[in-house]
Design an enzyme around this catalytic site. Structure first.
Site, PDB file in Angstrom:
ATOM      1  N   GLU A 164       0.856  -1.181   0.000  1.00 22.96           N
ATOM      2  CA  GLU A 164       0.000   0.000   0.000  1.00 22.96           C
ATOM      3  C   GLU A 164       0.892   1.231   0.000  1.00 22.96           C
ATOM      4  OE1 GLU A 164      -3.037   2.536  -0.216  1.00 22.96           O
ATOM      5  OE2 GLU A 164      -3.229   0.367  -0.355  1.00 22.96           O
ATOM      6  N   CYS A 195      -5.226   6.171   5.104  1.00 20.78           N
ATOM      7  CA  CYS A 195      -4.994   4.973   4.303  1.00 20.78           C
ATOM      8  C   CYS A 195      -6.317   4.332   3.926  1.00 20.78           C
ATOM      9  CB  CYS A 195      -4.135   3.990   5.095  1.00 20.78           C
ATOM     10  SG  CYS A 195      -3.820   2.444   4.223  1.00 20.78           S
ATOM     11  N   CYS A 212       0.304   5.340   4.625  1.00 20.07           N
ATOM     12  CA  CYS A 212       0.158   5.996   5.930  1.00 20.07           C
ATOM     13  C   CYS A 212       1.135   7.164   6.061  1.00 20.07           C
ATOM     14  CB  CYS A 212       0.396   4.992   7.054  1.00 20.07           C
ATOM     15  SG  CYS A 212      -0.900   3.751   7.196  1.00 20.07           S
ATOM     16  N   SER A 270       4.799   1.626   9.893  1.00 24.62           N
ATOM     17  CA  SER A 270       5.747   1.678   8.784  1.00 24.62           C
ATOM     18  C   SER A 270       6.713   2.842   8.910  1.00 24.62           C
ATOM     19  CB  SER A 270       4.995   1.742   7.440  1.00 24.62           C
ATOM     20  OG  SER A 270       4.301   0.533   7.205  1.00 24.62           O
ATOM     21  N   ARG A 302       0.071  -3.881  11.298  1.00 29.17           N
ATOM     22  CA  ARG A 302       1.481  -3.737  10.930  1.00 29.17           C
ATOM     23  C   ARG A 302       2.369  -3.374  12.110  1.00 29.17           C
ATOM     24  NH1 ARG A 302      -1.909  -2.558   7.079  1.00 29.17           N
ATOM     25  NH2 ARG A 302      -1.516  -3.321   4.970  1.00 29.17           N
ATOM     26  N   CYS A 337      -5.758   0.602   6.223  1.00 33.00           N
ATOM     27  CA  CYS A 337      -5.694   0.671   7.689  1.00 33.00           C
ATOM     28  C   CYS A 337      -6.774   1.589   8.249  1.00 33.00           C
ATOM     29  CB  CYS A 337      -4.336   1.196   8.133  1.00 33.00           C
ATOM     30  SG  CYS A 337      -2.930   0.501   7.282  1.00 33.00           S
ATOM     31  N   CYS A 380       2.962  -0.258   4.642  1.00 32.07           N
ATOM     32  CA  CYS A 380       1.801   0.591   4.373  1.00 32.07           C
ATOM     33  C   CYS A 380       2.314   2.021   4.256  1.00 32.07           C
ATOM     34  CB  CYS A 380       0.751   0.480   5.459  1.00 32.07           C
ATOM     35  SG  CYS A 380      -0.799   1.283   4.982  1.00 32.07           S
ATOM     36  N   HIS A 410      -6.615   3.730  12.110  1.00 35.12           N
ATOM     37  CA  HIS A 410      -6.451   5.165  12.318  1.00 35.12           C
ATOM     38  C   HIS A 410      -7.728   5.809  12.849  1.00 35.12           C
ATOM     39  CE1 HIS A 410      -2.417   5.348  10.712  1.00 35.12           C
ATOM     40  NE2 HIS A 410      -2.803   4.660   9.656  1.00 35.12           N
TER      41      HIS A 410
END
Length: 572
Positions: free
Chosen positions: A14, A62, A551, A504, A481, A65, A548, A69
């Site tokens: 992503e 995102c 993000c 990430s 993650r 996710c 990701c 969030h």
């Protein structure tokens, strides 16, 4: 002579990620650089807004996710205002989290990461009857592995080949010398790849039962949840349990045995072993099962020493931008974080292309700033977050839900515990996390039902926001993650500052002022690449983190052209 290898973009993730490595004459990586090439601006947009809007805005960081969030934005404000949501709301959030982790983990392995281990072309030459027998080596009840079904899978994929391409399976490095599954094993995994496309839809429906939709659910609010009718409906609760068990069946009979199969096959592959990356591990408690119990516990392990687990000191968390495209390079606590951009661009250099030719290329200015991702540090040290950190920390703490699953997996594969600290282990730990949730996720549902039967139907706490007061608060938790945190300051009833430090960001961070690497970069050092024009080993390692990068992104043009300009009034 040292060569620079550029992999851009890293696909099947992503967002936008670029990795550059320096290799010596033996094709061994001597240095590595991880770069997010796009910018995220959500922290700026949320300034001046009502804090109750933050969760809805933050989930737009995102498209994958979203719930992570969303929940983080809601709970950071709850923490700032001193709000304790009712137990019904807490348990409902856990049920939604079950759905998120199920969806994220199975899609990560099969659709994003499996092709790093599975040779699809090889599967076309497999004997379906031998594959059927092979499947029983890893489970007593194989999932979608009957010979007739496997024949149909081969026929379906062959239609892509006959058209001159492999469709969704195109552009991989099939035939690479570091693939180790037999044709029959590849066919088993291919069948599960296709089955996962169906099962992930069920996981998304699980989220929608209480969240109204997926992605971007809508039922969380500061103080609790709004899905009152769904929580009080036996039909909706029963529907959730049915869908949960459908996904659990896939985890038990496909995902778990496939990782046992891969664990055995790759047990001696050097490119996936002995490469923990950063050996400082951090995870945070998540999945509240009852008033006082969580499925996963918090803790920090330093330097890979499993004999000692420390507790978090939040004051030691900072982010710096020495090698990031921002103006303020100082290590700042997230409550005081800044994100004013300072893009300095790329430089010209000759690199090796896919044909083995040295060509002029725009490369990262690795002596200066080279990523939109900042460098989070704990006490000045990089940390690794994610399923590996979560499972290893909880195993070291003797977590009763985690230890039996890890022990069984190690027994089934014959792998030592030390093998977990690797790319193979990182991939396995993501599955183990899903298995622990599959085995115990309905505890929260049963406790929710019991609480409602006791007469407690509260779903949202009452609260006020005093505009004359200043507040600060944060959410810290474990998401698919890894460890995610959102930090906020509220003044005069609106948001003054907001910072999201995402998993990430920890793992993909550039070097810090002391040269310390994030885990993506660190895990590549010492890697021997079999074929510089087909750097499967690099991609396999990076994919194991399930990057990701969305993000941490916004929009820019790679040639430096201005696409468009927007002025946002955050008070509207």
């Amino acid at each position: 002579m040292s060569k620079r290898i550029v992999v851009d973009p890293i696909t099947r993730i992503e967002g936008h990620l670029r990795v550059e490595v320096m290799v010596d004459d033996n094709n061994v990586v001597t240095d590595a650089f991880s770069s997010s090439t796009l910018w995220r601006g959500l922290e700026t947009i949320v300034k001046g807004r009502d804090p109750r809007d933050a969760g809805f805005l933050m989930q737009r960081i995102c498209g994958v996710c979203t719930f992570s969030h969303y929940k983080a934005g809601i709970m950071a404000v709850e923490n700032a205002l001193g709000i304790t949501p009712p137990l019904n709301a807490v348990l409902t959030r856990t049920l939604m989290n079950n759905a998120l982790f199920f969806h994220d983990h199975i899609v990560h392995f099969y659709q994003l990461h499996a092709l790093d281990f599975v040779d699809i072309v090889s599967a076309l030459s497999a004997d379906p009857f031998k594959a059927q027998d092979e499947a029983f080596k890893y489970t007593d009840f194989p999932y979608a592995c009957g010979a007739d079904h496997l024949k149909a899978v081969q026929a379906k994929v062959k239609t892509f080949v006959d058209k001159g391409n492999l469709g969704p399976f195109a552009n991989a490095y099939y035939g690479h010398k570091t693939y180790h599954l037999t044709p029959e094993q590849n066919l088993i995994a291919l069948s599960h790849y296709l089955e996962c496309l169906r099962v992930q839809r069920t996981a998304a429906q699980m989220m929608a039962i209480f969240g109204a939709k997926q992605p971007h659910p809508q039922s969380l609010t500061v103080g609790g949840v709004t899905c009152v009718m769904d929580i009080l409906s036996p039909a909706r609760l029963g529907e959730y349990m049915t869908k949960f068990n459908e996904v659990k069946d896939f985890v038990d009979r496909a995902y778990y045995p496939d990782l046992v199969m891969a664990g055995k096959a790759y047990a001696n592959e050097p490119s996936v072993l002995n490469d923990v990356g950063v050996a400082n591990l951090w995870t945070h408690q998540e999945f509240q099962l009852s008033q006082n119990e969580w499925l996963f516990e918090s803790g920090i392990i330093k330097n890979g020493d499993l004999s000692k687990v420390e507790e978090l000191d939040e004051s030691k968390i900072t982010e710096e931008a020495t090698h990031s495209w921002y103006k303020n390079d100082k290590p700042l606590h997230p409550y005081d974080g800044e994100q004013e951009p300072n893009y300095t661009g790329f430089k010209d250099e000759k690199t090796l292309n896919a044909k083995g030719e040295m060509v002029n290329t725009k490369v990262l200015d690795t002596s200066g700033k080279y990523s939109w991702i900042k460098a989070p540090r704990y006490g000045g040290k990089p940390m690794q977050v994610g399923p590996l950190a979560n499972i290893v920390v909880n195993y070291a703490k003797g977590n009763k839900y985690v230890v039996p699953v890890v022990d069984k997996f190690l027994a089934d594969t014959g792998l030592p515990l030390t093998a977990v600290l690797s790319t193979l282990g990182r991939t396995a730990c993501r599955m183990i996390e899903a298995k622990v949730i599959a085995d115990n996720g309905l505890i929260a549902l049963n406790n929710l039902i019991a609480n409602i039967k006791s007469g407690d139907t509260e779903t949202c706490a009452k609260y006020t926001i005093d505009t004359s007061k200043e507040y600060k608060g944060r959410y810290i938790g474990h998401v698919p993650r890894g460890t995610l945190s959102h930090w906020c300051r509220i003044e005069k009833g609106v948001i003054k500052n907001w910072q999201a430090v995402v998993p990430s960001t920890w793992n993909a961070s550039p070097k810090d002022a002391n040269g310390g690497m994030g885990s993506y970069e660190a895990c590549l050092i010492g890697l021997k690449i079999a074929d510089l024009t087909q750097p499967l080993e690099i991609i396999r390692k990076i994919h194991s983190y399930d990057p990701c990068i969305a993000c941490a992104v916004h929009v820019m043009d790679t040639k430096g052209n201005e696409i468009s300009e927007y002025k946002v009034n955050p008070s509207l």
